[in-house]
Design a protein around this motif. Structure first.
Motif, PDB file in Angstrom:
ATOM      1  N   LYS A  34       0.834  -1.206   0.000  1.00  0.00           N
ATOM      2  CA  LYS A  34       0.000   0.000   0.000  1.00  0.00           C
ATOM      3  C   LYS A  34       0.871   1.259   0.000  1.00  0.00           C
ATOM      4  N   LEU A  35       1.923   1.244   0.813  1.00  0.00           N
ATOM      5  CA  LEU A  35       2.819   2.396   0.867  1.00  0.00           C
ATOM      6  C   LEU A  35       3.564   2.574  -0.446  1.00  0.00           C
ATOM      7  N   VAL A  36       3.956   1.468  -1.062  1.00  0.00           N
ATOM      8  CA  VAL A  36       4.673   1.534  -2.345  1.00  0.00           C
ATOM      9  C   VAL A  36       3.755   2.049  -3.446  1.00  0.00           C
ATOM     10  N   LEU A  37       2.551   1.501  -3.539  1.00  0.00           N
ATOM     11  CA  LEU A  37       1.623   1.864  -4.611  1.00  0.00           C
ATOM     12  C   LEU A  37       1.114   3.299  -4.482  1.00  0.00           C
ATOM     13  N   GLN A  38       1.096   3.820  -3.254  1.00  0.00           N
ATOM     14  CA  GLN A  38       0.594   5.184  -3.061  1.00  0.00           C
ATOM     15  C   GLN A  38       1.723   6.208  -2.938  1.00  0.00           C
ATOM     16  N   SER A  39       2.945   5.779  -3.280  1.00  0.00           N
ATOM     17  CA  SER A  39       4.089   6.702  -3.243  1.00  0.00           C
ATOM     18  C   SER A  39       4.317   7.315  -4.624  1.00  0.00           C
ATOM     19  N   GLU A  40       5.206   8.279  -4.678  1.00  0.00           N
ATOM     20  CA  GLU A  40       5.542   8.912  -5.956  1.00  0.00           C
ATOM     21  C   GLU A  40       6.295   7.951  -6.871  1.00  0.00           C
ATOM     22  N   GLU A  41       6.938   6.944  -6.289  1.00  0.00           N
ATOM     23  CA  GLU A  41       7.683   5.947  -7.077  1.00  0.00           C
ATOM     24  C   GLU A  41       6.826   4.722  -7.373  1.00  0.00           C
ATOM     25  N   SER A  42       5.515   4.858  -7.345  1.00  0.00           N
ATOM     26  CA  SER A  42       4.606   3.739  -7.557  1.00  0.00           C
ATOM     27  C   SER A  42       4.855   3.074  -8.911  1.00  0.00           C
ATOM     28  N   PRO A  43       4.870   1.735  -8.970  1.00  0.00           N
ATOM     29  CA  PRO A  43       5.032   1.037 -10.250  1.00  0.00           C
ATOM     30  C   PRO A  43       3.884   1.304 -11.222  1.00  0.00           C
ATOM     31  N   VAL A  44       2.772   1.813 -10.706  1.00  0.00           N
ATOM     32  CA  VAL A  44       1.642   2.172 -11.569  1.00  0.00           C
ATOM     33  C   VAL A  44       1.965   3.408 -12.412  1.00  0.00           C
ATOM     34  N   GLY A  45       2.933   4.203 -11.960  1.00  0.00           N
ATOM     35  CA  GLY A  45       3.310   5.427 -12.658  1.00  0.00           C
ATOM     36  C   GLY A  45       2.768   6.678 -11.997  1.00  0.00           C
ATOM     37  N   ARG A  46       1.919   6.498 -11.008  1.00  0.00           N
ATOM     38  CA  ARG A  46       1.337   7.595 -10.229  1.00  0.00           C
ATOM     39  C   ARG A  46       0.888   7.017  -8.899  1.00  0.00           C
ATOM     40  N   PRO A  47       0.691   7.854  -7.886  1.00  0.00           N
ATOM     41  CA  PRO A  47       0.171   7.332  -6.619  1.00  0.00           C
ATOM     42  C   PRO A  47      -1.261   6.807  -6.773  1.00  0.00           C
ATOM     43  N   VAL A  48      -1.513   5.625  -6.274  1.00  0.00           N
ATOM     44  CA  VAL A  48      -2.860   5.039  -6.317  1.00  0.00           C
ATOM     45  C   VAL A  48      -3.727   5.725  -5.271  1.00  0.00           C
ATOM     46  N   THR A  49      -4.958   6.069  -5.637  1.00  0.00           N
ATOM     47  CA  THR A  49      -5.844   6.773  -4.708  1.00  0.00           C
ATOM     48  C   THR A  49      -6.360   5.829  -3.623  1.00  0.00           C
ATOM     49  N   ASP A  50      -6.927   6.421  -2.557  1.00  0.00           N
ATOM     50  CA  ASP A  50      -7.482   5.604  -1.466  1.00  0.00           C
ATOM     51  C   ASP A  50      -8.628   4.715  -1.950  1.00  0.00           C
ATOM     52  N   MET A  51      -9.495   5.263  -2.821  1.00  0.00           N
ATOM     53  CA  MET A  51     -10.623   4.467  -3.313  1.00  0.00           C
ATOM     54  C   MET A  51     -10.144   3.320  -4.188  1.00  0.00           C
ATOM     55  N   GLU A  52      -9.162   3.581  -5.046  1.00  0.00           N
ATOM     56  CA  GLU A  52      -8.592   2.499  -5.859  1.00  0.00           C
ATOM     57  C   GLU A  52      -7.959   1.431  -4.978  1.00  0.00           C
ATOM     58  N   MET A  53      -7.271   1.869  -3.932  1.00  0.00           N
ATOM     59  CA  MET A  53      -6.623   0.925  -3.028  1.00  0.00           C
ATOM     60  C   MET A  53      -7.653   0.091  -2.279  1.00  0.00           C
ATOM     61  N   THR A  54      -8.769   0.719  -1.932  1.00  0.00           N
ATOM     62  CA  THR A  54      -9.840  -0.002  -1.254  1.00  0.00           C
ATOM     63  C   THR A  54     -10.383  -1.131  -2.128  1.00  0.00           C
ATOM     64  N   TRP A  55     -10.570  -0.861  -3.422  1.00  0.00           N
ATOM     65  CA  TRP A  55     -11.077  -1.885  -4.329  1.00  0.00           C
ATOM     66  C   TRP A  55     -10.040  -2.975  -4.593  1.00  0.00           C
ATOM     67  N   VAL A  56      -8.770  -2.592  -4.703  1.00  0.00           N
ATOM     68  CA  VAL A  56      -7.719  -3.601  -4.877  1.00  0.00           C
ATOM     69  C   VAL A  56      -7.698  -4.544  -3.672  1.00  0.00           C
ATOM     70  N   ALA A  57      -7.892  -3.989  -2.476  1.00  0.00           N
ATOM     71  CA  ALA A  57      -7.874  -4.812  -1.258  1.00  0.00           C
ATOM     72  C   ALA A  57      -9.133  -5.654  -1.123  1.00  0.00           C
ATOM     73  N   SER A  58     -10.293  -5.054  -1.355  1.00  0.00           N
ATOM     74  CA  SER A  58     -11.550  -5.731  -1.025  1.00  0.00           C
ATOM     75  C   SER A  58     -12.054  -6.668  -2.115  1.00  0.00           C
ATOM     76  N   ILE A  59     -11.507  -6.573  -3.329  1.00  0.00           N
ATOM     77  CA  ILE A  59     -12.003  -7.435  -4.403  1.00  0.00           C
ATOM     78  C   ILE A  59     -11.655  -8.896  -4.152  1.00  0.00           C
ATOM     79  N   LEU A  60     -10.611  -9.153  -3.357  1.00  0.00           N
ATOM     80  CA  LEU A  60     -10.205 -10.542  -3.097  1.00  0.00           C
ATOM     81  C   LEU A  60     -11.316 -11.328  -2.401  1.00  0.00           C
TER      82      LEU A  60
END
Length: 455
Positions: A34-60
């Motif tokens: 979560k810290l990596v994906l929401q950082s400026e160095e995120s592999p996504v190319g931008r920081p992932v938002t809280d709502m996006e992170m919520t869906w990534v976590a809860s979809i499992l």
């Protein structure tokens, strides 16, 4: 048994449960990443938002609902072993998708591939392990499922803290591939072989698992018992949810399990270890951040060992009630610490730290494993898979809702009030365990059904 051995059963159970370890890796992946994906160095190319992170976590857990239905069908039609192989292959697909690209839609798709086998971890796995185990070690081998899950969570927290994004994914893929290779050699469940009328193969499998000769009286008696159960099951009409409700013992057992699972899936512990970093930060703990996070899976592993060592000595009912009671105290302590932090008067670091340790330790030691141990023991072979499928679908859906609303609710009413609500749910769990749950330790299915008939 006075003769034979049990080590083959332990080996087979451990190999089967490597898939549960892989699930632990995927379940624990959110906290360090979560810290990596929401950082400026995120592999996504931008920081992932809280709502996006919520869906990534809860979809499992939402995908796990579909997984439960899939594995109910696969386990009954093609066998327990085939179901576990499908689980391992799907887990390998999860890591492969994450390695191939990094964007939010692909992360969600990868988590769906992780969620589908997660549905089988607590539905198919207890059934499979129960069916290869003899009665005196059955509870330990089923409880070990949670230990393997927690080892996976701990491993992910450890490597996630010190390794880069790609290395973590390669590690997860390697574990899944090893699991697939090892699963090819494990035997099919004797109960399923009897169901398929492969009596000679079932006889050899029982002899292998028990460390006895195929002509030994113990093996022949157990094979006869399985044949009788299968004959009785085939003489019955097709099992549906309506026929389950018509039988009083099955109906009572279903209501008992539903009540336990309702409290378990909403008790807050899953949300705490999924969003461990956020909860620890909100509590104002200022110790080494890596040690803070690692303490959670370490305590869960210790709790799993406690569960394995005590389940055949103390009994399921006592462990479950005690775990809910201690978890209630832990969440009250955490709620008080968060309240003081909210008011600008933080308490000593040890208070929230100990509260979190107590809560997640009790979850691993009793709240998570005991309902599935009880469920695996409570129902006869002909309805076991269908009942556990319905229950696990319900459990995963409620868990999905818990993760989906955890951050929004915490933001709305405050993390401290959220913990107090969870403590009330755990207190309800104490009452359910003491008043509603029957003790299944050392009892046959017939004895348990007689107890349920009286309710």
């Amino acid at each position: 048994m006075a003769k034979g051995h049990t080590y083959v059963q332990w080996i087979v159970a451990i190999v089967l449960e490597t898939t549960v370890m892989s699930y632990g890796l995927t379940a624990g992946w959110i906290s360090p990443m979560k810290l990596v994906l929401q950082s400026e160095e995120s592999p996504v190319g931008r920081p992932v938002t809280d709502m996006e992170m919520t869906w990534v976590a809860s979809i499992l857990p939402l995908a796990a609902v579909t997984g439960v239905l899939l594995f109910v069908y696969v386990a009954d039609r093609y066998g327990r072993k085939s179901g576990v192989l499908v689980m391992a292959i799907s887990q390998a697909c999860c890591w492969t998708i994450k390695l191939s690209t990094a964007n939010v839609p692909c992360l969600i798709i990868a988590r769906i591939f992780a969620g589908i086998p997660a549905g089988g971890c607590l539905q198919l796995m207890p059934i499979y392990v129960k069916e290869i185990s003899q009665d005196n070690i059955r509870g330990m081998l089923v409880s070990m499922i949670i230990l393997m899950q927690n080892i996976g969570v701990f491993t992910m927290y450890a490597i996630g803290a010190y390794c880069n994004y790609a290395s973590v994914l390669y590690f997860g893929l390697t574990i899944s591939l090893i699991s697939i290779a090892a699963l090819i050699k494990v035997p099919e469940s004797p109960s399923f072989l009897v169901k398929m009328e492969k009596y000679e193969e079932a006889e050899k499998t029982l002899a292998l698992l028990r460390g006895l000769d195929v002509n030994d009286k113990i093996i022949q008696d157990e094979l006869s018992y399985l044949k009788n159960n299968d004959t009785q099951a085939k003489d019955l009409p097709d099992v549906t949810i309506f026929t389950i409700f018509k039988n009083k013992s099955s109906r009572s057992g279903l209501f008992v399990i539903l009540m336990i699972i309702s409290v378990q899936a909403t008790n807050g512990s899953y949300g705490i270890f999924t969003y461990a970093s956020s909860v620890i930060s909100a509590a104002g703990v200022t110790l080494n951040p890596h040690l803070q996070t690692l303490s959670i899976p370490i305590v869960m592993i210790v709790g799993s060992f406690v569960s394995i060592s005590c389940v055949e000595r103390i009994g399921r009912k006592v462990i479950l009630a005690s775990a809910f009671a201690l978890s209630t105290l832990g969440l009250i302590g955490l709620g008080c610490a968060l309240t003081m932090q909210h008011l600008g008067q933080p308490l000593s670091n040890w208070i929230p730290a100990v509260s979190i340790v107590i809560t997640v330790g009790c979850y691993a030691a009793g709240i998570l494993p005991m309902p599935y141990v009880i469920m695996a023991e409570m129902f006869s072979f002909n309805i076991r898979a269908k009942v556990s499928g319905c229950i696990c679908c319900y459990a995963w859906f409620v868990t999905f809702l818990q993760l989906l609303v955890f951050i929004p609710i915490s933001s709305l009413v405050g993390m401290h009030n959220t913990m107090f609500c969870f403590s009330a749910i755990n207190l309800l769990g104490v009452l359910v365990a003491l008043v509603v749950v029957p003790e299944t330790k050392g009892k046959s299915v017939e004895q348990i059904e007689e107890m349920l008939e009286l309710r």
